[in-house]
Design a protein around this motif. Structure first.
Motif, PDB file in Angstrom:
ATOM      1  N   LEU A 147      14.486 -62.400 -13.941  1.00  0.00           N
ATOM      2  CA  LEU A 147      14.738 -62.252 -12.511  1.00  0.00           C
ATOM      3  C   LEU A 147      13.436 -62.147 -11.721  1.00  0.00           C
ATOM      4  O   LEU A 147      13.306 -62.731 -10.640  1.00  0.00           O
ATOM      5  N   ILE A 148      12.475 -61.407 -12.259  1.00  0.00           N
ATOM      6  CA  ILE A 148      11.197 -61.259 -11.566  1.00  0.00           C
ATOM      7  C   ILE A 148      10.478 -62.602 -11.484  1.00  0.00           C
ATOM      8  O   ILE A 148       9.870 -62.937 -10.448  1.00  0.00           O
ATOM      9  N   GLN A 149      10.525 -63.383 -12.541  1.00  0.00           N
ATOM     10  CA  GLN A 149       9.918 -64.712 -12.497  1.00  0.00           C
ATOM     11  C   GLN A 149      10.567 -65.570 -11.426  1.00  0.00           C
ATOM     12  O   GLN A 149       9.873 -66.289 -10.677  1.00  0.00           O
ATOM     13  N   ARG A 150      11.901 -65.493 -11.305  1.00  0.00           N
ATOM     14  CA  ARG A 150      12.600 -66.276 -10.282  1.00  0.00           C
ATOM     15  C   ARG A 150      12.233 -65.783  -8.875  1.00  0.00           C
ATOM     16  O   ARG A 150      12.008 -66.586  -7.956  1.00  0.00           O
ATOM     17  N   VAL A 151      12.174 -64.480  -8.701  1.00  0.00           N
ATOM     18  CA  VAL A 151      11.847 -63.914  -7.388  1.00  0.00           C
ATOM     19  C   VAL A 151      10.427 -64.289  -6.979  1.00  0.00           C
ATOM     20  O   VAL A 151      10.160 -64.629  -5.816  1.00  0.00           O
ATOM     21  N   ILE A 152       9.487 -64.247  -7.918  1.00  0.00           N
ATOM     22  CA  ILE A 152       8.098 -64.594  -7.595  1.00  0.00           C
ATOM     23  C   ILE A 152       7.968 -66.072  -7.232  1.00  0.00           C
ATOM     24  O   ILE A 152       7.213 -66.439  -6.318  1.00  0.00           O
ATOM     25  N   GLU A 153       8.718 -66.926  -7.915  1.00  0.00           N
ATOM     26  CA  GLU A 153       8.612 -68.361  -7.645  1.00  0.00           C
ATOM     27  C   GLU A 153       9.286 -68.746  -6.333  1.00  0.00           C
ATOM     28  O   GLU A 153       8.790 -69.622  -5.612  1.00  0.00           O
ATOM     29  N   ARG A 159      13.191 -57.435  -1.831  1.00  0.00           N
ATOM     30  CA  ARG A 159      13.515 -56.013  -1.662  1.00  0.00           C
ATOM     31  C   ARG A 159      14.498 -55.531  -2.717  1.00  0.00           C
ATOM     32  O   ARG A 159      14.358 -54.423  -3.256  1.00  0.00           O
ATOM     33  N   GLN A 160      15.513 -56.338  -3.013  1.00  0.00           N
ATOM     34  CA  GLN A 160      16.491 -55.943  -4.028  1.00  0.00           C
ATOM     35  C   GLN A 160      15.852 -55.845  -5.402  1.00  0.00           C
ATOM     36  O   GLN A 160      16.153 -54.935  -6.176  1.00  0.00           O
ATOM     37  N   MET A 161      14.931 -56.755  -5.704  1.00  0.00           N
ATOM     38  CA  MET A 161      14.246 -56.705  -6.996  1.00  0.00           C
ATOM     39  C   MET A 161      13.362 -55.474  -7.103  1.00  0.00           C
ATOM     40  O   MET A 161      13.279 -54.842  -8.167  1.00  0.00           O
ATOM     41  N   LYS A 162      12.714 -55.093  -6.015  1.00  0.00           N
ATOM     42  CA  LYS A 162      11.905 -53.880  -6.021  1.00  0.00           C
ATOM     43  C   LYS A 162      12.772 -52.642  -6.225  1.00  0.00           C
ATOM     44  O   LYS A 162      12.358 -51.695  -6.910  1.00  0.00           O
ATOM     45  N   ARG A 163      13.974 -52.629  -5.668  1.00  0.00           N
ATOM     46  CA  ARG A 163      14.884 -51.487  -5.883  1.00  0.00           C
ATOM     47  C   ARG A 163      15.285 -51.382  -7.355  1.00  0.00           C
ATOM     48  O   ARG A 163      15.364 -50.276  -7.905  1.00  0.00           O
ATOM     49  N   ILE A 164      15.532 -52.517  -7.985  1.00  0.00           N
ATOM     50  CA  ILE A 164      15.926 -52.500  -9.401  1.00  0.00           C
ATOM     51  C   ILE A 164      14.801 -51.940 -10.262  1.00  0.00           C
ATOM     52  O   ILE A 164      15.022 -51.080 -11.125  1.00  0.00           O
ATOM     53  N   VAL A 165      13.588 -52.399 -10.031  1.00  0.00           N
ATOM     54  CA  VAL A 165      12.447 -51.925 -10.822  1.00  0.00           C
ATOM     55  C   VAL A 165      12.205 -50.443 -10.573  1.00  0.00           C
ATOM     56  O   VAL A 165      11.883 -49.680 -11.502  1.00  0.00           O
ATOM     57  N   VAL A 192       7.400 -51.788 -17.100  1.00  0.00           N
ATOM     58  CA  VAL A 192       7.878 -51.556 -15.735  1.00  0.00           C
ATOM     59  C   VAL A 192       6.704 -51.477 -14.763  1.00  0.00           C
ATOM     60  O   VAL A 192       6.788 -51.969 -13.625  1.00  0.00           O
ATOM     61  N   ARG A 193       5.612 -50.866 -15.165  1.00  0.00           N
ATOM     62  CA  ARG A 193       4.433 -50.817 -14.305  1.00  0.00           C
ATOM     63  C   ARG A 193       3.880 -52.217 -14.047  1.00  0.00           C
ATOM     64  O   ARG A 193       3.394 -52.509 -12.944  1.00  0.00           O
ATOM     65  N   ASP A 194       3.938 -53.067 -15.041  1.00  0.00           N
ATOM     66  CA  ASP A 194       3.497 -54.453 -14.855  1.00  0.00           C
ATOM     67  C   ASP A 194       4.405 -55.169 -13.853  1.00  0.00           C
ATOM     68  O   ASP A 194       3.926 -55.937 -13.005  1.00  0.00           O
ATOM     69  N   TRP A 195       5.730 -54.931 -13.954  1.00  0.00           N
ATOM     70  CA  TRP A 195       6.657 -55.509 -12.976  1.00  0.00           C
ATOM     71  C   TRP A 195       6.330 -55.037 -11.556  1.00  0.00           C
ATOM     72  O   TRP A 195       6.306 -55.842 -10.627  1.00  0.00           O
ATOM     73  N   THR A 196       6.087 -53.735 -11.413  1.00  0.00           N
ATOM     74  CA  THR A 196       5.779 -53.190 -10.093  1.00  0.00           C
ATOM     75  C   THR A 196       4.507 -53.802  -9.528  1.00  0.00           C
ATOM     76  O   THR A 196       4.446 -54.141  -8.337  1.00  0.00           O
ATOM     77  N   SER A 197       3.502 -53.958 -10.358  1.00  0.00           N
ATOM     78  CA  SER A 197       2.253 -54.537  -9.897  1.00  0.00           C
ATOM     79  C   SER A 197       2.433 -55.991  -9.465  1.00  0.00           C
ATOM     80  O   SER A 197       1.890 -56.425  -8.439  1.00  0.00           O
ATOM     81  N   ARG A 198       3.201 -56.737 -10.213  1.00  0.00           N
ATOM     82  CA  ARG A 198       3.430 -58.145  -9.874  1.00  0.00           C
ATOM     83  C   ARG A 198       4.223 -58.292  -8.584  1.00  0.00           C
ATOM     84  O   ARG A 198       3.946 -59.185  -7.765  1.00  0.00           O
ATOM     85  N   LEU A 199       5.197 -57.424  -8.365  1.00  0.00           N
ATOM     86  CA  LEU A 199       5.974 -57.491  -7.133  1.00  0.00           C
ATOM     87  C   LEU A 199       5.168 -57.040  -5.922  1.00  0.00           C
ATOM     88  O   LEU A 199       5.333 -57.573  -4.818  1.00  0.00           O
ATOM     89  N   ASN A 200       4.308 -56.040  -6.126  1.00  0.00           N
ATOM     90  CA  ASN A 200       3.476 -55.574  -5.007  1.00  0.00           C
ATOM     91  C   ASN A 200       2.435 -56.610  -4.605  1.00  0.00           C
ATOM     92  O   ASN A 200       2.015 -56.654  -3.436  1.00  0.00           O
TER      93      ASN A 200
END
Length: 353
Positions: A147-153, A159-165, A192-200
């Protein structure tokens, strides 16, 4: 003359006219000396290997999906829902089977299923994460990574992906969170920290071309575009672009449309009755005295859950209680028609497992 050493440990045999005969001329028997401890070790290793093979066969038999539902090795995209065993359906369905057999990770890349999968993932993370097994949690983390890969692309539903993480990280920090070992916990926290960093770090680059944009369109077209949005946060963000969009985003028709898209008529009537009583009592603030559709929406947003609409949701067969995708179908007894199955909301699906 043929000579052989078979037939006994160290015995010598000779083939003659009458067949194989023991060589009686041999004075000594060739026997290798083996220590008793080495013999015991060899026997123990043999028995241990036999026991491990038996355990492996038993584990494969117990962990595989029953024949009445499907085999774990088959490439199927349907799941029969059952809370207890029966003659028709052995065992019971779990969230682990849901994550594994419905191919949710692959459905992320399909435009019609993306919204459904991310809403289902958010519900699983909020309500079922602490109850998942280690294997099920592994499949869930793979789904979140996809999901994160799809959101980044695509820059959709950030916002919804950030809430999930954020929910996953809070669950990891709880004392009653079961992970199996400290190493597994540290690995999940680091993930999870890696996900947060990528989304930020995700930013939408501004356009540098001089092609047509939304503010360049006629006002009536801009209004129709705003009415197509189904997220109030997107509408409020769009209102900060310029004065024209700010005025259009505050129109009552826009908020009236989003109210009827996300809430039922009964919920709207209950909201209007409560707000009217508060207005007569004078408990509303100065800006809320006029009951606009925007005020009604935010009030219902706090009081009720949003009713999401999905383009390609999972379907539930009323005859055999099987969850499946419309494209893949499912094996069902009898003729399958539009009346034999119905769309199932992610919240309803979670409640069945």
């Amino acid at each position: 003359m043929a000579v052989s050493l078979w037939g006994g440990a160290g015995l010598r045999w000779i083939k003659g006219p009458g067949g194989w005969q023991e060589d009686v001329t041999q004075s000594e028997v060739i026997v290798d000396s083996i220590h008793i401890n080495q013999v015991k070790k060899t026997i123990e290793m043999f028995l241990r290997s036999k026991q491990q093979k038996a355990y492996k066969r038993l584990y494969s038999y117990l962990s595989a999906a029953p024949v009445s539902k499907c085999s774990a090795k088959e490439s199927v995209t349907w799941l029969q829902i059952s809370s207890e065993g029966s003659k028709e359906c052995h065992g019971y369905s779990t969230l682990g089977e849901l994550l594994r057999r419905l191919h949710l990770s692959g459905s992320v890349w399909q435009q019609g299923r993306f919204k459904y999968v991310i809403c289902l993932t958010e519900l699983i993370v909020k309500k079922k994460l602490s109850t998942l097994s280690v294997t099920s949690r592994k499949h869930l983390f793979i789904l979140v990574e996809t999901l994160i890969q799809r959101v980044i692309e695509t820059s959709e539903r950030i916002r919804q992906m950030k809430r999930i993480v954020a929910v996953v990280f809070r669950s990891l920090m709880e004392k009653n969170y079961f992970v199996g070992s400290k190493l597994a916990w540290f690995a999940e926290v680091e993930k999870v920290r890696d996900w947060t960093s990528r989304l930020n770090q995700l930013t939408i680059s501004p356009r540098i071309d001089l092609q047509l944009s939304i503010p360049d369109l006629p006002v009536c077209v801009q209004r129709n575009i705003i009415r197509m949005l189904d997220d109030h946060e997107d509408i409020e963000s769009l209102s900060h672009v310029n004065k024209t969009l700010n005025h259009l985003c505050k129109e009552s028709d826009v908020w009236r449309s989003i109210c009827f898209n996300h809430f039922s008529k009964n919920q709207l009537e209950e909201c209007e009755a409560v707000l009217e009583r508060r207005r007569l009592k004078g408990s509303l603030s100065g800006n809320d005295v006029e009951l606009t559709w925007r005020i009604k929406y935010h009030f219902m947003l706090k009081r009720f859950e949003i009713q999401e609409t999905f383009a390609d949701p999972l379907l539930l067969c009323k005859r055999c209680y099987t969850v499946f995708w419309r494209e893949s179908g499912h094996p069902c007894v009898g003729n399958v028609s539009e009346t034999t199955y119905m769309p199932i909301h992610p919240k309803q699906l979670i409640s069945l497992l």
